[in-house]
Design a protein around this motif. Structure first.
Motif, short mmCIF file in Angstrom:
data_model
loop_
_atom_site.label_atom_id
_atom_site.label_comp_id
_atom_site.label_asym_id
_atom_site.label_seq_id
_atom_site.Cartn_x
_atom_site.Cartn_y
_atom_site.Cartn_z
N LYS A 660 0.82 -1.20 0.00
CA LYS A 660 0.00 0.00 0.00
C LYS A 660 0.86 1.26 0.00
CE LYS A 660 -4.10 1.96 2.24
NZ LYS A 660 -5.11 1.77 3.32
N THR A 661 1.95 1.24 0.77
CA THR A 661 2.84 2.40 0.82
C THR A 661 3.45 2.68 -0.55
OG1 THR A 661 3.38 2.07 3.16
CG2 THR A 661 4.98 3.28 1.83
N TYR A 662 3.96 1.66 -1.20
CA TYR A 662 4.64 1.86 -2.48
C TYR A 662 3.67 2.27 -3.58
CZ TYR A 662 8.74 -0.22 -0.25
OH TYR A 662 9.80 -0.49 0.58
N LYS A 663 2.50 1.67 -3.60
CA LYS A 663 1.51 2.07 -4.61
C LYS A 663 1.10 3.52 -4.39
CE LYS A 663 -0.52 -2.46 -5.64
NZ LYS A 663 -1.73 -3.31 -5.59
N ARG A 664 0.87 3.88 -3.15
CA ARG A 664 0.47 5.25 -2.85
C ARG A 664 1.59 6.23 -3.18
NH1 ARG A 664 -3.06 7.29 1.16
NH2 ARG A 664 -3.21 9.56 0.88
N ALA A 665 2.84 5.84 -2.90
CA ALA A 665 3.98 6.71 -3.20
C ALA A 665 4.11 6.96 -4.70
CB ALA A 665 5.26 6.09 -2.65
N ALA A 666 3.98 5.90 -5.49
CA ALA A 666 4.08 6.06 -6.94
C ALA A 666 2.96 6.95 -7.47
CB ALA A 666 4.04 4.69 -7.63
N ASP A 667 1.75 6.75 -6.97
CA ASP A 667 0.62 7.59 -7.37
C ASP A 667 0.87 9.05 -6.99
OD1 ASP A 667 -0.74 5.46 -8.43
OD2 ASP A 667 -2.06 5.18 -6.71
N PHE A 668 1.45 9.25 -5.82
CA PHE A 668 1.69 10.61 -5.34
C PHE A 668 2.70 11.33 -6.23
CE2 PHE A 668 3.88 13.75 -2.67
CZ PHE A 668 2.79 14.47 -2.19
N PHE A 669 3.78 10.66 -6.57
CA PHE A 669 4.76 11.30 -7.46
C PHE A 669 4.15 11.61 -8.82
CE2 PHE A 669 8.30 9.44 -4.78
CZ PHE A 669 8.84 10.67 -4.43
N GLU A 670 3.39 10.67 -9.37
CA GLU A 670 2.75 10.91 -10.67
C GLU A 670 1.81 12.11 -10.59
OE1 GLU A 670 0.05 8.60 -14.04
OE2 GLU A 670 0.29 7.74 -12.04
N GLN A 671 1.01 12.15 -9.55
CA GLN A 671 0.05 13.24 -9.36
C GLN A 671 0.76 14.59 -9.25
OE1 GLN A 671 -2.80 12.88 -5.93
NE2 GLN A 671 -1.54 14.53 -5.09
N GLU A 672 1.80 14.66 -8.44
CA GLU A 672 2.47 15.94 -8.20
C GLU A 672 3.34 16.37 -9.37
OE1 GLU A 672 1.62 17.93 -5.77
OE2 GLU A 672 0.19 16.35 -5.23
N PHE A 673 3.97 15.43 -10.05
CA PHE A 673 4.81 15.81 -11.19
C PHE A 673 3.99 16.27 -12.38
CE2 PHE A 673 8.78 13.16 -9.91
CZ PHE A 673 9.11 14.14 -9.00
N LYS A 674 2.74 15.82 -12.45
CA LYS A 674 1.86 16.31 -13.52
C LYS A 674 1.59 17.81 -13.36
CE LYS A 674 -0.74 12.19 -14.90
NZ LYS A 674 -2.07 11.52 -14.87
N LYS A 675 1.69 18.29 -12.14
CA LYS A 675 1.43 19.70 -11.88
C LYS A 675 2.62 20.59 -12.22
CE LYS A 675 -1.50 18.45 -7.91
NZ LYS A 675 -1.64 18.56 -6.43
N VAL A 676 3.78 19.95 -12.43
CA VAL A 676 5.00 20.71 -12.70
C VAL A 676 5.23 20.78 -14.19
CG1 VAL A 676 7.48 20.86 -12.30
CG2 VAL A 676 5.98 19.94 -10.52
N LYS A 677 5.35 21.98 -14.71
CA LYS A 677 5.59 22.16 -16.14
C LYS A 677 7.05 21.90 -16.46
CE LYS A 677 1.89 25.55 -16.85
NZ LYS A 677 1.56 26.90 -17.32
N GLN A 678 7.28 21.21 -17.58
CA GLN A 678 8.65 20.94 -17.99
C GLN A 678 9.33 22.23 -18.45
OE1 GLN A 678 9.55 17.43 -20.28
NE2 GLN A 678 7.49 16.62 -19.96
#
Length: 678
Positions: A660-678
């Motif tokens: 659960k920790t690792y799945k949530r961590a991966a989702d969190f990074f994906e979610q937050e990095f989508k907010k960052v413009k390249q």
């Protein structure tokens, strides 16, 4: 879960599907072996017998109960002993992450080769009599005695002041040596099972530990380390009052100091390495011991009457574990000598003859000698840990191969590369980098930096020998499969690279000098043409959570998101957790520096989002560390998410907690990095 770059080819579930093995051991006659498998949280003892060594499950457990199995050993050719459960917390509560309504206290069990299972008693630290019929063990700091074949529980053998430990039977089975910790000093004592008398040998104001019997049972050797008041963890200690090795005749009481460390390097007996309960071995007329005189923890031998020590394991690297060979005439060691980012098995005699028994790009540990060769646990860059047999010709064979999951994505994993980064202060720091498969020129990838815990740990060029970091390696592989570039950083104060690296000046609570490595790692990634410098995240647990929080607090401009798993946020409560006598008010300068070395000191600069994960029965890093951080983040209006595991401990006992920790961590990074413009 969607992925950032392309289609995810591996999952957390299939990466963590192999059962994690631990505790490989062999029978006295060398014909049988046993180990523990943690199969998605279901823990069982497995055995195998020469010559085929076909695996067989011997215990009856079928469901995940959150109760660990450990300390597996043969009491005789026909009988094993193991511990079920873990120690209580400071409130006297046993670990129980599933809130089971049954007895979950830590207890010792006897297991016959036929599968018959008997509880010996509540306790830990078992030691078998030479004939294997009696078991001395500890409960509540006192010594108990049980019979392996009895249907009744063991009984207290004697009761004295202090907390007893390090039980060692004499070769004839009539006496038990032990240590008695009295707080600021420790005695070595001997209990006579016939007269019921206790004799404290050579008592002093210092700490006498690591008792070991001479082969003829007439003498004991032990280490003496000077007491140091106000010694605190997470402060560098490169030298101190020298420790010594002493011997005593248990009949006459005659004492002799046969060796004393020199001033400077090696003057302190470190508890970090070798990672064994007793650090002395007595072979014939030689005593073997670890010493760090060269700046590396190596083994030395000395005549039991004294003299000059002889170095047995020269080279660049450290001895991490040592155990007797079957004939007790040599030692089997696990070391990174000659292969700094892996572990291999060597055989070493007291005279200094050394032979490397495992080679290649694998990682081998937990070794036990059989009549057919060596049984051990082994992993590599793309294969999870598993039992193996190394025959006398050096050929390696995977045991229980039919139990290894066919869904494990071995061919889809990447092989990490060793790298060296330059820290902010110029220090060279090692690590491993995971590059996604099928990278294309011109693509910029998001990146994450992983920090191990400890800090006395080392990540390797393959699956780690410790389950916590074996799991973390899976997570790093998973992130690489999602298109991330992953840097696993072996920051200063970790093991594997010598005394000066481990005891880094001003590290931890004394100044956080390892934060220079964090900044250096961030710049290393920013300067790579294949990394999107605006999407660099941090993750880690325990000490790794501390460095994650430090990065987000001090450099949110460099690190855009993080996953902080049971991290340290103020050193002062954590130091007190390990040293209850620590009083920040009485050590004002120390406590001030400790707070200045903590993430909470830099909270005003924290703007990046973070996922916070913690179990509320954590015995290493108090749950309040994250409660306090959450309040500070709210005051700063920092976005955070939380994942809380009621009744979980520091080392998650439930497989589902890791997943659960690792799945949530991966989702969190994906979610937050989508907010960052390249």
């Amino acid at each position: 879960m969607s992925c950032i770059l392309g289609h995810a080819q591996v999952t957390i579930d299939n990466l963590m599907s192999p059962a994690f093995p631990s505790g490989m051991t062999s029978s006295p006659d060398g014909k049988r072996i046993a180990w523990i498998f943690n199969d998605s949280g279901v823990r069982n003892v497995y055995v195998a017998e020469s010559p085929e060594f076909a695996a067989k499950k011997l215990t009856p457990y079928t469901t995940e109960d959150g109760l660990d199995l450990s300390a597996l050993a043969f009491a005789s050719n026909e009988q094993l002993i193991f511990i079920k459960g873990a120690a209580t917390n400071k409130s006297g509560e046993a670990t129980n992450p599933l809130s089971l309504q049954e007895n979950v206290e830590q207890s010792i069990w006897s297991l016959k080769w036929t599968g018959e299972l008997r509880r010996i008693g509540k306790g830990y630290g078992p030691a078998f009599s030479p004939d294997g019929n009696k078991i001395a063990y500890l409960s509540g700091g006192q010594v108990y005695l049980g019979l392996a074949d009895a249907g009744t529980e063991g009984k207290r053998l004697f009761q004295i002041r202090g907390s007893q430990g390090s039980l060692q039977w004499s070769p004839d089975g009539t006496q038990i040596a032990f240590t008695s910790n009295r707080g600021d000093h420790t005695f070595v004592g001997v209990f006579d099972t016939k007269t019921l008398a206790i004799n404290f040998l050579d008592p002093s104001f210092d700490n006498d530990t690591n008792p070991v019997w001479s082969p003829d049972g007439t003498q004991l050797a032990y280490t003496r380390t000077p007491t140091v008041k106000n010694a605190l963890p997470f402060f560098s200690k490169r030298d101190g009052y020298p420790w010594a090795i002493r011997t005593v005749n248990v009949t006459s009481g005659e004492v002799k100091q046969i060796w004393k460390a020199l001033d400077g390097k090696g003057s302190i007996l470190t508890n970090d390495l070798p990672a064994i309960e007793n650090k002395l071995f007595w072979i014939d007329n030689k005593i073997i011991f670890p010493w760090e005189r060269t700046g590396w923890i190596h083994l030395y031998s000395i005549n039991s009457n004294g003299g000059e020590p002889k170095e047995l394991t020269p080279g660049i690297g450290e001895v991490e574990h040592a155990s007797f060979s079957r004939d007790k005439k040599s030692l089997l060691i696990v070391t990174n000598i000659a292969d700094i980012d892996r572990r291999h098995i060597w055989k070493v005699t007291a005279e200094g003859k050394a032979q490397q028994l495992s080679i290649g790009k694998g990682i081998e540990w937990s070794v036990a000698e059989t009549i057919n060769g060596l049984a051990c646990l082994k992993s590599d860059a793309t294969t999870a840990a598993w039992p193996h047999l190394i025959d006398k010709g050096g050929k390696q064979k995977m045991l229980a191969q039919e139990l290894f999951p066919k869904t494990f994505p071995k061919t889809l994993l990447v092989v990490p590369q060793a790298v060296e980064i330059t820290a902010k202060d110029g220090m060279k720091v090692p690590g491993q980098i995971f590059l996604p498969k099928n990278m294309k020129d011109g693509e910029k990838h998001p990146a994450v930096i992983f920090f191990h815990g400890g800090s006395r740990r080392q990540m390797l060029l393959g699956y780690n020998y410790g389950q916590y970091y074996h799991n973390a390696y899976s997570m790093n592989q998973y992130m690489a499969s999602l298109g991330y570039i992953v840097l696993s950083l072996n920051y200063r104060s970790g093991i594997g690279y010598g005394l000066d690296f481990r005891e880094a000046l001003l590290y931890g609570a004394e100044g956080a000098s390892e934060y220079n490595d964090v900044v250096g790692a961030g710049k290393f990634l920013q300067q790579r043409a294949d990394v999107d410098g605006k999407r660099i995240g941090l993750w880690g647990g325990s000490y790794g959570g501390y460095l994650t929080a430090m990065g987000l607090a001090r450099n949110s401009d460099m690190f855009s998101a993080g996953v902080d798993i049971h991290g340290v946020h103020d050193w002062n409560p954590v130091i007190k957790n390990f040293v209850p006598s620590y009083d920040p008010l009485k050590l004002a300068e120390v406590s001030k520096k400790a707070f200045e070395s903590s993430p909470l000191n830099f909270i005003d600069g924290w703007t990046s989002p973070v996922l916070l994960v913690h179990g509320d029965d954590d015995r290493n890093v108090p749950f309040n560390e994250t409660v306090t951080l959450v309040e500070a983040l709210r005051q700063q209006h920092v976005y955070f998410e939380q994942l809380i595991f009621p009744d979980e401990v520091h080392f998650f006992l439930l497989h589902q907690s890791w997943v659960k920790t690792y799945k949530r961590a991966a989702d969190f990074f994906e979610q937050e990095f989508k907010k960052v413009k390249q």
